[in-house]
Write an enzyme that holds these catalytic residues in place. Structure first.
Site, PDB file in Angstrom:
ATOM      1  N   SER A  86      -2.602   0.959  11.072  1.00  0.00           N
ATOM      2  CA  SER A  86      -1.562   0.754   9.519  1.00  0.00           C
ATOM      3  C   SER A  86      -1.548   1.100   8.521  1.00  0.00           C
ATOM      4  O   SER A  86      -0.584   1.701   7.916  1.00  0.00           O
ATOM      5  CB  SER A  86      -0.629  -0.595   9.790  1.00  0.00           C
ATOM      6  N   ARG A 128       0.710  -0.863  18.501  1.00  0.00           N
ATOM      7  CA  ARG A 128       0.246  -0.169  17.237  1.00  0.00           C
ATOM      8  C   ARG A 128      -1.493  -0.595  17.535  1.00  0.00           C
ATOM      9  O   ARG A 128      -1.367  -1.721  18.074  1.00  0.00           O
ATOM     10  CB  ARG A 128       0.816  -1.506  15.914  1.00  0.00           C
ATOM     11  N   HIS A 176       4.081 -10.514  13.985  1.00  0.00           N
ATOM     12  CA  HIS A 176       2.677  -9.804  13.503  1.00  0.00           C
ATOM     13  C   HIS A 176       2.708  -8.164  12.676  1.00  0.00           C
ATOM     14  O   HIS A 176       3.013  -8.318  11.838  1.00  0.00           O
ATOM     15  CB  HIS A 176       1.402  -9.766  14.063  1.00  0.00           C
ATOM     16  N   ARG A 228      -4.945  -8.621  23.500  1.00  0.00           N
ATOM     17  CA  ARG A 228      -4.297  -9.842  22.036  1.00  0.00           C
ATOM     18  C   ARG A 228      -2.801  -9.908  23.110  1.00  0.00           C
ATOM     19  O   ARG A 228      -1.730 -11.150  23.600  1.00  0.00           O
ATOM     20  CB  ARG A 228      -3.998  -8.362  21.464  1.00  0.00           C
ATOM     21  N   GLU A 231       5.102   0.441   6.954  1.00  0.00           N
ATOM     22  CA  GLU A 231       5.462  -0.313   8.073  1.00  0.00           C
ATOM     23  C   GLU A 231       7.049  -0.368   7.849  1.00  0.00           C
ATOM     24  O   GLU A 231       7.529  -0.678   9.346  1.00  0.00           O
ATOM     25  CB  GLU A 231       5.292  -2.043   8.213  1.00  0.00           C
ATOM     26  N   HIS A 239       0.559 -11.536  17.435  1.00  0.00           N
ATOM     27  CA  HIS A 239      -0.809 -12.587  16.916  1.00  0.00           C
ATOM     28  C   HIS A 239      -0.964 -13.366  18.109  1.00  0.00           C
ATOM     29  O   HIS A 239      -0.115 -13.990  18.179  1.00  0.00           O
ATOM     30  CB  HIS A 239      -1.211 -12.384  16.107  1.00  0.00           C
ATOM     31  N   TRP A 256      -2.506  -9.070   2.903  1.00  0.00           N
ATOM     32  CA  TRP A 256      -3.504  -9.974   3.819  1.00  0.00           C
ATOM     33  C   TRP A 256      -3.320  -9.569   4.913  1.00  0.00           C
ATOM     34  O   TRP A 256      -3.895 -10.353   5.953  1.00  0.00           O
ATOM     35  CB  TRP A 256      -2.057 -10.858   4.346  1.00  0.00           C
ATOM     36  N   ALA A 257      -3.748  -8.360   4.886  1.00  0.00           N
ATOM     37  CA  ALA A 257      -4.759  -6.964   5.754  1.00  0.00           C
ATOM     38  C   ALA A 257      -6.563  -8.033   5.495  1.00  0.00           C
ATOM     39  O   ALA A 257      -6.922  -8.207   4.496  1.00  0.00           O
ATOM     40  CB  ALA A 257      -4.350  -5.786   5.714  1.00  0.00           C
ATOM     41  N   GLN A 258      -6.673  -8.315   6.601  1.00  0.00           N
ATOM     42  CA  GLN A 258      -7.752  -8.697   6.842  1.00  0.00           C
ATOM     43  C   GLN A 258      -8.263  -7.811   7.281  1.00  0.00           C
ATOM     44  O   GLN A 258      -9.929  -7.377   6.674  1.00  0.00           O
ATOM     45  CB  GLN A 258      -7.912  -9.796   7.706  1.00  0.00           C
ATOM     46  N   GLU A 278     -13.056  -2.384  16.253  1.00  0.00           N
ATOM     47  CA  GLU A 278     -12.517  -3.288  16.448  1.00  0.00           C
ATOM     48  C   GLU A 278     -11.329  -2.991  17.857  1.00  0.00           C
ATOM     49  O   GLU A 278     -11.820  -2.125  18.631  1.00  0.00           O
ATOM     50  CB  GLU A 278     -10.967  -3.451  15.279  1.00  0.00           C
ATOM     51  N   ALA A 285       0.879  -1.384   0.128  1.00  0.00           N
ATOM     52  CA  ALA A 285      -0.347  -0.225   0.432  1.00  0.00           C
ATOM     53  C   ALA A 285       1.108   1.628  -0.166  1.00  0.00           C
ATOM     54  O   ALA A 285       1.143   1.868  -0.831  1.00  0.00           O
ATOM     55  CB  ALA A 285      -1.158   0.152   0.529  1.00  0.00           C
ATOM     56  N   ALA A 286       1.654   1.769   0.791  1.00  0.00           N
ATOM     57  CA  ALA A 286       2.659   2.770   0.930  1.00  0.00           C
ATOM     58  C   ALA A 286       3.641   2.816  -0.393  1.00  0.00           C
ATOM     59  O   ALA A 286       2.917   3.574  -0.816  1.00  0.00           O
ATOM     60  CB  ALA A 286       4.103   2.117   1.995  1.00  0.00           C
ATOM     61  N   THR A 332       0.713  -6.430   3.014  1.00  0.00           N
ATOM     62  CA  THR A 332      -0.979  -4.691   2.732  1.00  0.00           C
ATOM     63  C   THR A 332      -1.907  -6.576   1.899  1.00  0.00           C
ATOM     64  O   THR A 332      -2.826  -6.349   1.872  1.00  0.00           O
ATOM     65  CB  THR A 332      -0.553  -4.296   0.931  1.00  0.00           C
TER      66      THR A 332
HETATM   67  C1  LIG Z   1      -2.347 -11.344   8.617  1.00  0.00           C
HETATM   68  C2  LIG Z   1      -2.356 -10.088   8.728  1.00  0.00           C
HETATM   69  C3  LIG Z   1      -2.910  -9.108   9.049  1.00  0.00           C
HETATM   70  C4  LIG Z   1      -3.025  -7.583   8.520  1.00  0.00           C
HETATM   71  N1  LIG Z   1      -3.954  -6.925   9.152  1.00  0.00           N
HETATM   72  C5  LIG Z   1      -4.151  -5.490   9.211  1.00  0.00           C
HETATM   73  C6  LIG Z   1      -5.574  -4.895   9.065  1.00  0.00           C
HETATM   74  O1  LIG Z   1      -6.640  -5.417   9.078  1.00  0.00           O
HETATM   75  N2  LIG Z   1      -5.201  -3.377   9.054  1.00  0.00           N
HETATM   76  C7  LIG Z   1      -4.224  -2.935   9.068  1.00  0.00           C
HETATM   77  O2  LIG Z   1      -4.605  -1.623   9.509  1.00  0.00           O
HETATM   78  N3  LIG Z   1      -2.807  -3.319   8.962  1.00  0.00           N
HETATM   79  C8  LIG Z   1      -2.781  -5.115   8.888  1.00  0.00           C
HETATM   80  N4  LIG Z   1      -2.220  -5.633   8.794  1.00  0.00           N
HETATM   81  C9  LIG Z   1      -0.791  -4.747   8.725  1.00  0.00           C
HETATM   82  C10 LIG Z   1      -0.423  -4.687   7.310  1.00  0.00           C
HETATM   83  O3  LIG Z   1      -0.709  -4.940   6.563  1.00  0.00           O
HETATM   84  C11 LIG Z   1       1.546  -3.990   7.175  1.00  0.00           C
HETATM   85  O4  LIG Z   1       1.539  -2.954   8.134  1.00  0.00           O
HETATM   86  C12 LIG Z   1       1.231  -3.328   5.689  1.00  0.00           C
HETATM   87  O5  LIG Z   1      -0.041  -3.265   4.541  1.00  0.00           O
HETATM   88  C13 LIG Z   1       2.557  -2.567   5.374  1.00  0.00           C
HETATM   89  O6  LIG Z   1       2.752  -1.976   3.978  1.00  0.00           O
HETATM   90  P1  LIG Z   1       3.922  -1.954   3.115  1.00  0.00           P
HETATM   91  O7  LIG Z   1       3.407  -1.005   1.668  1.00  0.00           O
HETATM   92  O8  LIG Z   1       4.614  -0.507   4.489  1.00  0.00           O
HETATM   93  O9  LIG Z   1       4.852  -3.157   2.737  1.00  0.00           O
HETATM   94  P2  LIG Z   1       4.261  -4.258   2.286  1.00  0.00           P
HETATM   95  O10 LIG Z   1       2.631  -4.513   1.666  1.00  0.00           O
HETATM   96  O11 LIG Z   1       4.277  -5.806   3.353  1.00  0.00           O
HETATM   97  O12 LIG Z   1       4.848  -4.410   0.897  1.00  0.00           O
HETATM   98  C14 LIG Z   1       5.781  -4.747   1.538  1.00  0.00           C
HETATM   99  C15 LIG Z   1       6.878  -4.612  -0.617  1.00  0.00           C
HETATM  100  O13 LIG Z   1       7.901  -4.143  -0.352  1.00  0.00           O
HETATM  101  C16 LIG Z   1       8.743  -5.663  -1.133  1.00  0.00           C
HETATM  102  N5  LIG Z   1      10.085  -5.453  -0.531  1.00  0.00           N
HETATM  103  C17 LIG Z   1      10.426  -5.211   0.282  1.00  0.00           C
HETATM  104  N6  LIG Z   1      11.878  -5.807   0.913  1.00  0.00           N
HETATM  105  C18 LIG Z   1      12.468  -5.566  -0.614  1.00  0.00           C
HETATM  106  C19 LIG Z   1      14.314  -5.417  -1.325  1.00  0.00           C
HETATM  107  N7  LIG Z   1      14.706  -5.460  -1.517  1.00  0.00           N
HETATM  108  N8  LIG Z   1      13.275  -4.668  -2.145  1.00  0.00           N
HETATM  109  C20 LIG Z   1      13.039  -4.740  -3.462  1.00  0.00           C
HETATM  110  N9  LIG Z   1      11.392  -5.028  -2.733  1.00  0.00           N
HETATM  111  C21 LIG Z   1      11.696  -5.273  -1.709  1.00  0.00           C
HETATM  112  C22 LIG Z   1       8.126  -6.074  -1.507  1.00  0.00           C
HETATM  113  O14 LIG Z   1       8.757  -7.219  -2.340  1.00  0.00           O
HETATM  114  C23 LIG Z   1       6.610  -5.962  -1.343  1.00  0.00           C
HETATM  115  O15 LIG Z   1       6.419  -5.157  -1.992  1.00  0.00           O
HETATM  116  C24 LIG Z   1      -1.958  -6.829   8.568  1.00  0.00           C
HETATM  117  C25 LIG Z   1      -0.795  -7.742   8.242  1.00  0.00           C
HETATM  118  C26 LIG Z   1      -0.921  -8.892   8.405  1.00  0.00           C
HETATM  119  C27 LIG Z   1       0.074  -9.554   8.547  1.00  0.00           C
END
Ligand SMILES: Cc1cc2nc3c(=O)[nH]c(=O)nc-3n(C[C@H](O)[C@H](O)[C@H](O)COP(=O)(O)OP(=O)(O)OC[C@H]3O[C@@H](n4cnc5c(N)ncnc54)[C@H](O)[C@@H]3O)c2cc1C
Length: 554
Positions: free
Chosen positions: A388, A383, A348, A287, A372, A241, A46-48, A119, A16-17, A44
């Site tokens: 997030s 958190r 988690h 939790r 993240e 978790h 996997w977020a539920q 929640e 997402a970021a 992202t």
């Molecule tokens: C099971 C689960 C359920 C969740 N439920 C929720 C929820 O309901 N609500 C909520 O707010 N949050 C939830 N979270 C947390 C939330 O999903 C994450 O904090 C958020 O999606 C992180 O987004 P991000 O874009 O920072 O990173 P991510 O979505 O993890 O993406 C990271 C990206 O970086 C890339 N990357 C990493 N290292 C490198 C590298 N060296 N070179 C190139 N690419 C790289 C990866 O390939 C990926 O594309 C949940 C998390 C999990 C695991």
């Protein structure tokens, strides 16, 4: 043959970021988005639960601020919390404009409105969701938009190895001008350059033996930023978790807390209940309390897992409300209507990360961190659920606005040196990587997990230093692979977690130590500062042939 690419903005990460940042700048900038796996392989997807924002008339911004501050156990930065919460409705509207289909319901006036859930920790209904797969809805929508944008080029299976920092390579000026990137397809290490580089690499929960996260959560961005000279903060706050399915083939499957809400009971291997010994709310305690109790009992008994028992509940209710969990457990030969589910707590969420300001800027000019991997001050010591994804979108928008403000005057960076593999050979000992990977995650789980002590942390520090030396030697002598890059980063992040945990002489939020169980009256961030980057002429020359990063990297 290594390739060279130049863009206006280089974004490392496609959750997402990263994707929201790319879309935020793509009208005016040429953008590269890297993902080390498939585009949608990050957390992202996997977020539920959902994404928090104040939209209900009965809710208000002050309540969301207050709830977040309480969850963060005195360590949130109030200015960041106010900023994120006030930007929340706009961030959600932006997602809706991109096409994310959040669930709706009919309002009292007959019109449609968003269906909001509540929640843990939230005092009001403020969680937007798309059934129980909100992350997939967000990720797939943003991926669609990014793939349709003519200004964004996507590089899947491209692993950023390290950032290119002017001071390190002996180029004039200071700051980040790109990254060396391993193309998993060809095995070559390419040079990606841009005046603006954004780390959006997600968390580091893979540092623990059990995690709810996908395999790529190896803290790459945090490690790269540290080596580039950025401060990191609050790395000791790892959210666990309480219940992940324990089965050798069941990777990262969360067993929802809603099962305990329906009357599910936690039991020791001999069938005895134990939660009432830890909290009068028993299975319905928060939790972190439940995770701590399970961890305590597992350590006391030397057990591999404990059990969540729902076999006494109405089987039809289980089939109706938890079809996914029922089906998934059945895949592994567990009939939850008749037998207990083996569970362990699982890492988690990484609350700490790269220190940024409210525009997502890090300490290094030209380098941003969002999502993240960043430590913005929002989460403090714990958190709150669904904050997030909100943080990802709010800071992606802030960073893209900041980049756009500077884009016009930005000069193309000078040509950076290519990566040199002439001094290294192919490894015939890949077992070193898998062994060290397993050892690291095991001792982090045992010694730096949910309940800590000075002695355990000391042991872990000793082990991690030895491992890092061994990994470093391996890194210096052999051609790098994606696994080696991740292991090297994971070991560094483990070290940062241990250092942070050792320096916090209290228990607060997610950091709990038996040696200092009280919470201090004054709340302070743990901020670690890397040693300053200095140009060493010999080193710079060596770096130019690819050797410094191999010999001297932290
Ligand atoms: C099971 C689960 C359920 C969740 N439920 C929720 C929820 O309901 N609500 C909520 O707010 N949050 C939830 N979270 C947390 C939330 O999903 C994450 O904090 C958020 O999606 C992180 O987004 P991000 O874009 O920072 O990173 P991510 O979505 O993890 O993406 C990271 C990206 O970086 C890339 N990357 C990493 N290292 C490198 C590298 N060296 N070179 C190139 N690419 C790289 C990866 O390939 C990926 O594309 C949940 C998390 C999990 C695991």
């Amino acid at each position: 043959m290594p390739r060279r690419f130049t863009f206006d903005v280089l974004i490392i990460g496609s959750g997402a970021a990263g994707l929201a940042t790319a879309l935020g700048v793509s009208d005016r900038a040429r953008v590269a988005v890297l993902s080390k796996d498939a585009l949608d392989a990050g957390s992202t997807n996997w977020a539920q639960g959902g994404i928090a924002a104040v939209l209900d008339e009965a809710d208000d911004l002050e309540a969301h601020v207050a709830d977040t501050l309480v969850a963060g156990a005195g360590l949130c930065h109030e200015d960041t919390v106010r900023y994120v919460v006030s930007e929340g409705p706009g961030a959600v509207q932006w997602l809706v404009d991109q096409g994310v289909a959040f669930d709706k319901e009919s309002g009292p006036d007959g019109g449609e409105r968003f269906h909001l859930t509540q929640e843990g920790g939230h005092s009001h209904r403020r969680i937007l969701h798309a059934a129980d797969a909100t992350g997939t809805a967000v990720e797939s929508t943003l991926v669609g938009r990014v793939l349709a944008s003519p200004n964004i080029t996507v590089f899947e299976q491209h692993v950023a190895v390290d950032l290119i920092i002017r001071e390190k390579v002996g180029l004039p000026g200071s700051g980040c001008i790109g990254a060396h990137v391993l193309d998993r397809g060809t095995g070559s290490i390419d040079v990606f350059q841009a005046p603006f580089v954004v780390l959006a690499t997600g968390g580091a929960s893979k540092v623990y033996l059990y995690t709810s996260n996908p395999d790529g959560s190896t803290g790459d961005g945090i490690a790269m930023a540290w080596r580039a000279g950025c401060r990191v903060a609050n790395m000791e706050f790892n959210q666990f978790h309480p219940t992940c399915l324990f089965h050798p083939e069941a990777k990262s499957f969360l067993v929802s807390e809603a099962l305990r809400g329906e009357g599910g009971l936690l039991r020791l291997p001999d069938g005895e209940r134990f939660m009432q010994r830890f909290d009068e709310r028993a299975e319905l305690a928060p939790r972190d309390v439940v995770a701590r109790a399970i961890d305590h009992e597992m350590k006391r008994l030397g057990a591999d897992c404990l059990h969540l028992d729902v076999s006494h509940l109405d089987a039809d209710v289980l089939r109706d409300h938890f079809p996914n969990i029922l089906a998934r457990c059945r895949d592994f030969g567990i009939d939850i209507t008749r037998e207990p589910i083996p569970v362990v707590p699982a890492a988690h969420y990484t609350c700490g990360g790269i220190v940024t300001d409210l525009d997502g800027r890090t300490d290094v000019p030209g380098l941003y961190a969002v999502g993240e991997c960043a430590s913005t001050g929002l989460h403090g010591a714990n958190r709150m659920a669904s904050n997030s994804l909100l943080e990802c979108v709010v800071f992606a928008r802030a960073a893209s606005r900041d980049v756009l403000r500077q884009l016009e005057g930005a000069e193309a960076p000078p040509e950076a040196p290519a990566w040199d593999e002439s001094q290294v050979t192919d490894s015939d000992e890949d077992v070193v990587i898998s062994h060290n990977w397993d050892e690291l995650r095991r001792f982090m789980w045992d010694y730096v997990g949910i309940v800590r002590t000075d002695k355990r942390l000391e042991r872990a520090e000793h082990r991690v230093r030895m491992l890092r030396r061994e990994i470093h030697e391996y890194y210096s002598n052999y051609k790098i692979s994606g696994d080696l890059v991740e292991l090297r980063n994971l070991a560094l992040v483990a070290d940062l977690i241990i250092q942070s945990a050792r320096s916090r002489r209290e228990s607060r939020g997610l950091h709990y130590t038996l040696d200092c169980p009280e919470t201090s009256p004054a709340a302070r961030d743990t901020v670690l500062t890397p040693s300053p980057i200095r140009l060493d002429v010999r080193a710079a020359r060596a770096w130019r042939t690819g050797a410094l990063e191999r010999r001297g990297g932290a």
